[in-house]
Design an enzyme around this catalytic site. Structure first.
Site, PDB file in Angstrom:
ATOM      1  N   ASN A  88       0.815  -1.218   0.000  1.00 50.15           N
ATOM      2  CA  ASN A  88       0.000   0.000   0.000  1.00 50.15           C
ATOM      3  C   ASN A  88       0.851   1.272   0.000  1.00 50.15           C
ATOM      4  O   ASN A  88       0.433   2.283  -0.560  1.00 50.15           O
ATOM      5  CB  ASN A  88      -0.910  -0.043   1.237  1.00 50.15           C
ATOM      6  CG  ASN A  88      -1.493   1.309   1.566  1.00 50.15           C
ATOM      7  OD1 ASN A  88      -2.419   1.776   0.918  1.00 50.15           O
ATOM      8  ND2 ASN A  88      -0.931   1.969   2.586  1.00 50.15           N
ATOM      9  N   TYR A 153       4.273   9.863 -11.351  1.00 46.70           N
ATOM     10  CA  TYR A 153       3.421   9.130 -10.399  1.00 46.70           C
ATOM     11  C   TYR A 153       2.424   8.258 -11.159  1.00 46.70           C
ATOM     12  O   TYR A 153       2.277   7.062 -10.881  1.00 46.70           O
ATOM     13  CB  TYR A 153       2.671  10.097  -9.477  1.00 46.70           C
ATOM     14  CG  TYR A 153       1.601   9.394  -8.656  1.00 46.70           C
ATOM     15  CD1 TYR A 153       1.948   8.570  -7.589  1.00 46.70           C
ATOM     16  CD2 TYR A 153       0.242   9.523  -8.971  1.00 46.70           C
ATOM     17  CE1 TYR A 153       0.976   7.893  -6.855  1.00 46.70           C
ATOM     18  CE2 TYR A 153      -0.734   8.859  -8.247  1.00 46.70           C
ATOM     19  CZ  TYR A 153      -0.361   8.047  -7.191  1.00 46.70           C
ATOM     20  OH  TYR A 153      -1.316   7.370  -6.480  1.00 46.70           O
ATOM     21  N   LYS A 157       1.997   4.079 -11.410  1.00 50.68           N
ATOM     22  CA  LYS A 157       0.783   3.303 -11.106  1.00 50.68           C
ATOM     23  C   LYS A 157       0.353   2.471 -12.317  1.00 50.68           C
ATOM     24  O   LYS A 157      -0.266   1.426 -12.154  1.00 50.68           O
ATOM     25  CB  LYS A 157      -0.328   4.232 -10.621  1.00 50.68           C
ATOM     26  CG  LYS A 157      -0.009   4.880  -9.263  1.00 50.68           C
ATOM     27  CD  LYS A 157       0.216   3.846  -8.160  1.00 50.68           C
ATOM     28  CE  LYS A 157       0.408   4.457  -6.786  1.00 50.68           C
ATOM     29  NZ  LYS A 157       0.578   3.449  -5.720  1.00 50.68           N
TER      30      LYS A 157
HETATM   31  N1  NAP Z   1      -5.554   9.027  -1.614  1.00 46.31           N
HETATM   32  C1  NAP Z   1      -5.772   8.912  -2.916  1.00 46.31           C
HETATM   33  O1  NAP Z   1      -6.517   9.711  -3.539  1.00 46.31           O
HETATM   34  C2  NAP Z   1      -5.149   7.773  -3.681  1.00 46.31           C
HETATM   35  C3  NAP Z   1      -5.611   7.526  -4.976  1.00 46.31           C
HETATM   36  C4  NAP Z   1      -5.058   6.478  -5.701  1.00 46.31           C
HETATM   37  C5  NAP Z   1      -4.068   5.701  -5.148  1.00 46.31           C
HETATM   38  N2  NAP Z   1      -3.626   5.964  -3.892  1.00 46.31           N
HETATM   39  C6  NAP Z   1      -2.550   5.114  -3.353  1.00 46.31           C
HETATM   40  O2  NAP Z   1      -2.960   4.597  -2.114  1.00 46.31           O
HETATM   41  C7  NAP Z   1      -1.809   4.265  -1.344  1.00 46.31           C
HETATM   42  C8  NAP Z   1      -1.991   4.787   0.070  1.00 46.31           C
HETATM   43  O3  NAP Z   1      -1.992   6.194   0.047  1.00 46.31           O
HETATM   44  P1  NAP Z   1      -2.938   7.077   0.984  1.00 46.31           P
HETATM   45  O4  NAP Z   1      -3.934   7.730   0.131  1.00 46.31           O
HETATM   46  O5  NAP Z   1      -3.393   6.280   2.130  1.00 46.31           O
HETATM   47  O6  NAP Z   1      -1.917   8.219   1.427  1.00 46.31           O
HETATM   48  P2  NAP Z   1      -1.188   8.495   2.837  1.00 46.31           P
HETATM   49  O7  NAP Z   1      -2.200   8.752   3.881  1.00 46.31           O
HETATM   50  O8  NAP Z   1      -0.163   9.532   2.537  1.00 46.31           O
HETATM   51  O9  NAP Z   1      -0.513   7.109   3.162  1.00 46.31           O
HETATM   52  C9  NAP Z   1       0.691   6.672   2.582  1.00 46.31           C
HETATM   53  C10 NAP Z   1       1.336   5.700   3.533  1.00 46.31           C
HETATM   54  O10 NAP Z   1       2.559   5.256   2.934  1.00 46.31           O
HETATM   55  C11 NAP Z   1       3.600   5.425   3.890  1.00 46.31           C
HETATM   56  N3  NAP Z   1       4.868   5.749   3.264  1.00 46.31           N
HETATM   57  C12 NAP Z   1       5.133   6.850   2.504  1.00 46.31           C
HETATM   58  N4  NAP Z   1       6.422   6.830   2.158  1.00 46.31           N
HETATM   59  C13 NAP Z   1       6.960   5.728   2.717  1.00 46.31           C
HETATM   60  C14 NAP Z   1       8.259   5.176   2.733  1.00 46.31           C
HETATM   61  N5  NAP Z   1       9.268   5.774   2.111  1.00 46.31           N
HETATM   62  N6  NAP Z   1       8.466   4.016   3.397  1.00 46.31           N
HETATM   63  C15 NAP Z   1       7.459   3.414   4.053  1.00 46.31           C
HETATM   64  N7  NAP Z   1       6.208   3.887   4.083  1.00 46.31           N
HETATM   65  C16 NAP Z   1       5.971   5.032   3.419  1.00 46.31           C
HETATM   66  C17 NAP Z   1       3.171   6.587   4.750  1.00 46.31           C
HETATM   67  O11 NAP Z   1       3.849   6.534   5.980  1.00 46.31           O
HETATM   68  P3  NAP Z   1       4.373   7.916   6.668  1.00 46.31           P
HETATM   69  O12 NAP Z   1       3.132   8.772   6.805  1.00 46.31           O
HETATM   70  O13 NAP Z   1       4.949   7.460   7.944  1.00 46.31           O
HETATM   71  O14 NAP Z   1       5.363   8.498   5.709  1.00 46.31           O
HETATM   72  C18 NAP Z   1       1.679   6.346   4.866  1.00 46.31           C
HETATM   73  O15 NAP Z   1       1.383   5.468   5.923  1.00 46.31           O
HETATM   74  C19 NAP Z   1      -0.623   4.862  -2.091  1.00 46.31           C
HETATM   75  O16 NAP Z   1       0.022   3.837  -2.815  1.00 46.31           O
HETATM   76  C20 NAP Z   1      -1.253   5.839  -3.056  1.00 46.31           C
HETATM   77  O17 NAP Z   1      -0.495   6.038  -4.219  1.00 46.31           O
HETATM   78  C21 NAP Z   1      -4.143   6.986  -3.151  1.00 46.31           C
END
Ligand code: NAP
Length: 262
Positions: A88, A153, A157
């Site tokens: 994730n 980005y 994906k």
């Molecule tokens: N939110 C959206 O609209 C959306 C849409 C499509 C896809 N996604 C995908 O969904 C996934 C989860 O994202 P989210 O929306 O939940 O965003 P988020 O709240 O920013 O969560 C991202 C998570 O990844 C962790 N992370 C970031 N960099 C890291 C690293 N270098 N090593 C280990 N962990 C790391 C973060 O930990 P820290 O906070 O401790 O850095 C956080 O727990 C991602 O792959 C994102 O691309 C999100």
């Protein structure tokens, strides 16, 4: 169900924490991996009040080369068998490609692509050997077309989507279910961290975001059912369907118009 173990990367916030909440309620043991120790500790503290299984945390920066192997070894050396891996952790970078920092770009690609691929390989091989297991990789609706201002980005994906669907076919005859979750805009720290300043009426408006609880639920249902790919939400599905009837230049042009009005 006997207690089984799930490993979730990026489990300290957003979708990762939602996966952890739902799995804790379903009797799973949890290994929460993420970059920030305090977020993992807070998540673990919250989940312990509802979980019947155990919870462990592993602090690791998955944007570093070698981190996937280090995480795999740490889990294997602790004697745990991972039945479900959720790749994730991921970040975005918003802006014109030529203006982005090369260090941030390299980190993002190592996190979103390289270490996701290697974790899928290491844990996938163990699952194949055992003849069962689940792997859920998180892509994005951004992966279905070119997206100016999120070019690398979105391309990362596209990689996750194509890689995961191919891996699913390789492993389906070995008892391993592999699925890809492609969320559209979902409420989390993602936007702020990517450098997106979302306006009320713009493309990234908070009003148009899905709830992470719903998105995570759909992801888990999909991987447990052994389905290939899921796009949460009517609006996101409609956008991706419209894409299929469009040409690539037209899709790129529409994306350009949308992201120019964040
Ligand atoms: N939110 C959206 O609209 C959306 C849409 C499509 C896809 N996604 C995908 O969904 C996934 C989860 O994202 P989210 O929306 O939940 O965003 P988020 O709240 O920013 O969560 C991202 C998570 O990844 C962790 N992370 C970031 N960099 C890291 C690293 N270098 N090593 C280990 N962990 C790391 C973060 O930990 P820290 O906070 O401790 O850095 C956080 O727990 C991602 O792959 C994102 O691309 C999100």
């Amino acid at each position: 169900m006997d207690q089984q173990t799930a490993l979730i990367t990026g489990a300290g916030s957003g979708l990762g924490l939602e996966f952890a909440r739902q799995l804790a309620a379903q009797n799973w043991n949890l290994i929460l991996a993420g970059r920030t120790e305090q977020k993992l500790a807070a998540a673990s503290q919250e989940l312990e009040t509802v979980a019947s299984g155990w919870i462990k945390t592993i602090q690791i920066d998955l944007s570093e080369p070698g981190a996937a192997e280090a995480l795999y070894r740490q889990v294997r050396d602790s004697g745990e068998t991972v039945e479900l891996l959720i790749n994730n952790a991921g970040v975005g970078l918003f802006g014109e490609h030529t203006t982005l920092s090369d260090a941030e770009l390299s980190s993002m690609l190592t996190l979103n692509i390289v270490n996701l691929t290697l974790l899928s390989q290491y844990f996938g091989a163990d699952m194949k050997e055992r003849g069962h297991g689940y792997l859920l990789n998180i892509a994005s609706t951004a992966g279905f077309q070119p997206v100016p201002l999120l070019s690398s980005y979105a391309a990362s994906k596209s990689y996750v989507l194509n890689f995961t669907e191919a891996l699913a076919k390789e492993l389906e005859d070995h008892g391993v279910k592999v699925s890809c979750l492609c969320p559209g805009h979902t409420e989390s720290n993602f936007f702020e961290r990517a450098g997106i300043v979302a306006s009320e009426k713009g493309f990234f408006s908070p009003r148009a975001r899905m709830n992470p609880e719903q998105v995570a639920r759909l992801g888990l249902e999909t991987v447990f059912a052994g389905k290939l790919t899921v796009i949460p939400g009517f609006r996101n599905n409609a956008l991706i369907l419209a894409n299929r009837f469009s040409t690539r230049p037209l899709a790129a042009l529409i994306s350009k118009r949308l992201t120019a009005n964040p």
